[in-house]
Design a protein around this motif. Sequence first.
Motif, PDB file in Angstrom:
ATOM      1  N   ASP A 104     -36.203   1.980  -4.576  1.00 42.60           N
ATOM      2  CA  ASP A 104     -37.314   1.538  -3.272  1.00 42.60           C
ATOM      3  C   ASP A 104     -37.537   0.554  -4.836  1.00 42.60           C
ATOM      4  O   ASP A 104     -36.645   0.332  -5.797  1.00 42.60           O
ATOM      5  CB  ASP A 104     -37.870   2.620  -4.091  1.00 42.60           C
ATOM      6  N   TYR A 105     -39.183  -0.403  -4.839  1.00 45.15           N
ATOM      7  CA  TYR A 105     -39.494  -1.086  -5.904  1.00 45.15           C
ATOM      8  C   TYR A 105     -40.828  -0.743  -6.234  1.00 45.15           C
ATOM      9  O   TYR A 105     -41.175  -0.153  -4.544  1.00 45.15           O
ATOM     10  CB  TYR A 105     -39.147  -2.208  -5.333  1.00 45.15           C
ATOM     11  N   VAL A 106     -41.758  -0.570  -6.776  1.00 49.01           N
ATOM     12  CA  VAL A 106     -42.752   0.166  -6.530  1.00 49.01           C
ATOM     13  C   VAL A 106     -43.677  -1.244  -8.171  1.00 49.01           C
ATOM     14  O   VAL A 106     -42.830  -1.640  -8.825  1.00 49.01           O
ATOM     15  CB  VAL A 106     -43.350   1.113  -8.138  1.00 49.01           C
ATOM     16  N   LEU A 107     -44.935  -1.972  -7.571  1.00 49.83           N
ATOM     17  CA  LEU A 107     -45.362  -2.937  -8.890  1.00 49.83           C
ATOM     18  C   LEU A 107     -45.755  -2.227 -10.103  1.00 49.83           C
ATOM     19  O   LEU A 107     -46.274  -0.815  -9.262  1.00 49.83           O
ATOM     20  CB  LEU A 107     -46.892  -3.193  -7.993  1.00 49.83           C
ATOM     21  N   LYS A 108     -45.756  -2.406 -11.118  1.00 48.04           N
ATOM     22  CA  LYS A 108     -46.231  -2.206 -11.987  1.00 48.04           C
ATOM     23  C   LYS A 108     -47.945  -2.080 -11.525  1.00 48.04           C
ATOM     24  O   LYS A 108     -48.544  -2.567 -11.432  1.00 48.04           O
ATOM     25  CB  LYS A 108     -46.387  -2.690 -13.574  1.00 48.04           C
ATOM     26  N   PRO A 109     -48.427  -0.236 -12.033  1.00 46.91           N
ATOM     27  CA  PRO A 109     -49.482   0.132 -11.579  1.00 46.91           C
ATOM     28  C   PRO A 109     -50.461  -0.637 -12.768  1.00 46.91           C
ATOM     29  O   PRO A 109     -50.204  -0.314 -13.875  1.00 46.91           O
ATOM     30  CB  PRO A 109     -49.361   1.720 -12.178  1.00 46.91           C
ATOM     31  N   GLU A 110     -51.321  -0.965 -12.317  1.00 47.57           N
ATOM     32  CA  GLU A 110     -52.749  -1.569 -12.755  1.00 47.57           C
ATOM     33  C   GLU A 110     -53.901  -0.565 -12.849  1.00 47.57           C
ATOM     34  O   GLU A 110     -54.890  -1.190 -13.291  1.00 47.57           O
ATOM     35  CB  GLU A 110     -53.096  -2.878 -12.726  1.00 47.57           C
ATOM     36  N   THR A 111     -54.347  -0.122 -11.730  1.00 48.52           N
ATOM     37  CA  THR A 111     -55.308   0.565 -11.592  1.00 48.52           C
ATOM     38  C   THR A 111     -54.745   1.660 -11.364  1.00 48.52           C
ATOM     39  O   THR A 111     -53.950   2.845 -11.131  1.00 48.52           O
ATOM     40  CB  THR A 111     -56.132   0.282 -10.002  1.00 48.52           C
ATOM     41  N   ASP A 112     -55.806   2.881 -11.242  1.00 48.53           N
ATOM     42  CA  ASP A 112     -55.385   4.076 -11.058  1.00 48.53           C
ATOM     43  C   ASP A 112     -54.355   4.470  -9.909  1.00 48.53           C
ATOM     44  O   ASP A 112     -53.942   5.639  -9.381  1.00 48.53           O
ATOM     45  CB  ASP A 112     -56.800   5.499 -10.880  1.00 48.53           C
ATOM     46  N   ASP A 113     -55.127   3.731  -8.574  1.00 52.38           N
ATOM     47  CA  ASP A 113     -54.492   3.754  -7.067  1.00 52.38           C
ATOM     48  C   ASP A 113     -53.091   3.507  -6.913  1.00 52.38           C
ATOM     49  O   ASP A 113     -52.410   4.116  -6.380  1.00 52.38           O
ATOM     50  CB  ASP A 113     -55.551   2.788  -6.086  1.00 52.38           C
ATOM     51  N   HIS A 114     -53.224   2.656  -8.155  1.00 49.27           N
ATOM     52  CA  HIS A 114     -51.326   1.713  -8.127  1.00 49.27           C
ATOM     53  C   HIS A 114     -50.816   2.946  -8.822  1.00 49.27           C
ATOM     54  O   HIS A 114     -49.422   3.402  -8.389  1.00 49.27           O
ATOM     55  CB  HIS A 114     -51.704   0.971  -9.410  1.00 49.27           C
ATOM     56  N   MET A 115     -51.245   3.683  -9.640  1.00 46.06           N
ATOM     57  CA  MET A 115     -50.477   4.740 -10.850  1.00 46.06           C
ATOM     58  C   MET A 115     -50.643   6.111  -9.879  1.00 46.06           C
ATOM     59  O   MET A 115     -49.226   6.590  -9.570  1.00 46.06           O
ATOM     60  CB  MET A 115     -51.319   5.829 -11.361  1.00 46.06           C
ATOM     61  N   GLN A 116     -50.888   6.371  -8.660  1.00 42.73           N
ATOM     62  CA  GLN A 116     -51.477   7.381  -7.684  1.00 42.73           C
ATOM     63  C   GLN A 116     -50.306   7.005  -7.134  1.00 42.73           C
ATOM     64  O   GLN A 116     -49.214   7.987  -6.012  1.00 42.73           O
ATOM     65  CB  GLN A 116     -51.755   8.122  -7.111  1.00 42.73           C
ATOM     66  N   GLU A 117     -50.030   5.854  -6.664  1.00 42.93           N
ATOM     67  CA  GLU A 117     -48.908   5.568  -5.217  1.00 42.93           C
ATOM     68  C   GLU A 117     -47.316   5.327  -6.306  1.00 42.93           C
ATOM     69  O   GLU A 117     -46.802   6.452  -5.606  1.00 42.93           O
ATOM     70  CB  GLU A 117     -49.263   4.011  -4.764  1.00 42.93           C
ATOM     71  N   PHE A 118     -47.178   5.103  -7.035  1.00 48.20           N
ATOM     72  CA  PHE A 118     -46.294   5.210  -8.567  1.00 48.20           C
ATOM     73  C   PHE A 118     -45.471   6.355  -8.160  1.00 48.20           C
ATOM     74  O   PHE A 118     -44.585   6.515  -8.337  1.00 48.20           O
ATOM     75  CB  PHE A 118     -46.497   4.551  -9.549  1.00 48.20           C
ATOM     76  N   LYS A 119     -46.403   7.827  -8.167  1.00 50.95           N
ATOM     77  CA  LYS A 119     -46.027   8.750  -8.786  1.00 50.95           C
ATOM     78  C   LYS A 119     -46.043   9.493  -7.533  1.00 50.95           C
ATOM     79  O   LYS A 119     -44.132  10.057  -6.707  1.00 50.95           O
ATOM     80  CB  LYS A 119     -47.298  10.022  -9.429  1.00 50.95           C
ATOM     81  N   LYS A 120     -46.229   8.972  -6.091  1.00 52.14           N
ATOM     82  CA  LYS A 120     -46.100   9.529  -5.086  1.00 52.14           C
ATOM     83  C   LYS A 120     -44.156   9.466  -5.064  1.00 52.14           C
ATOM     84  O   LYS A 120     -43.656   9.935  -3.783  1.00 52.14           O
ATOM     85  CB  LYS A 120     -47.079   8.900  -3.827  1.00 52.14           C
ATOM     86  N   ARG A 121     -44.614   7.624  -4.829  1.00 48.81           N
ATOM     87  CA  ARG A 121     -43.246   7.208  -4.563  1.00 48.81           C
ATOM     88  C   ARG A 121     -41.908   7.905  -5.385  1.00 48.81           C
ATOM     89  O   ARG A 121     -40.876   7.449  -5.167  1.00 48.81           O
ATOM     90  CB  ARG A 121     -42.836   5.673  -4.790  1.00 48.81           C
ATOM     91  N   VAL A 122     -41.984   8.543  -6.719  1.00 49.35           N
ATOM     92  CA  VAL A 122     -41.079   8.852  -7.487  1.00 49.35           C
ATOM     93  C   VAL A 122     -40.692  10.141  -7.068  1.00 49.35           C
ATOM     94  O   VAL A 122     -39.426  10.205  -7.120  1.00 49.35           O
ATOM     95  CB  VAL A 122     -41.840   8.897  -9.176  1.00 49.35           C
TER      96      VAL A 122
END
Length: 233
Positions: A104-122
């Motif tokens: 997978d690849y994830v955009l570096k989290p820059e907002t809370d929404d991005h951070m939650q998406e990162f956690k979900k993908r991990v």
Amino acid sequence: MNQKTPKIVHVVDDDPNDLILTCRWLEELGIETRGYGGAQKFLADPESRCCDCLVLDVCMPHLNGLELQKQLVAEGWSGATIFLTGLNDAPSAVSAVKELGAVDYVLKPETDDHMQEFKKRVLATLEKQAARTLETESRRHTAEHLATLSQREREILQLIVQGLLNKQIAEQLHISTRTVEFHRAKIMRRLEVNSAATLVRLVVQSGVLEQPLGRVPQLNLGHPVEIRGDKRH
């Protein structure tokens, strides 16, 4: 995650602030995390590969994330890899997912929404990795049991997988139906199954079939299957 899910993630990022934040987010999920400030530091640690998932920054000096992943694949790395990437690096990350075995690849989290998406993908990646590990262990367990079968049990198992009934197996091996039933029961006890369908599925999943079902498969159990014409029991 349940207790069987792997919880060890190593993060490689040359940006110290991003590295600290990424590790902190993972630790909030109860994941054991170790951070490395670059690919060279990761490679220098003999325990760096002892994890279930790697989170790699794509853009790093000297040895970038794509080059590190390529080296790990060459070494036989079997864990999961997630790339962290800036928007401009996304095409490279997509290519790596397809060509270098990353999951997978994830955009570096820059907002809370991005951070939650990162956690979900991990978390999703760890769940898939746990399932793959369990499947690998199941195959190994089955292969070990198959290796303990006697020659007669191998002969009978070969014919069970081909779809023959007990009477047909008895006729082909020139033994009694009761003898087939006896050995069949032993095989199923040894492989810890209670149905022929489950037995065949385990054999297929173990990878000992040289050909798919429906094409008279041959079992690769370590010894050739010999069909004898005697009345041996």
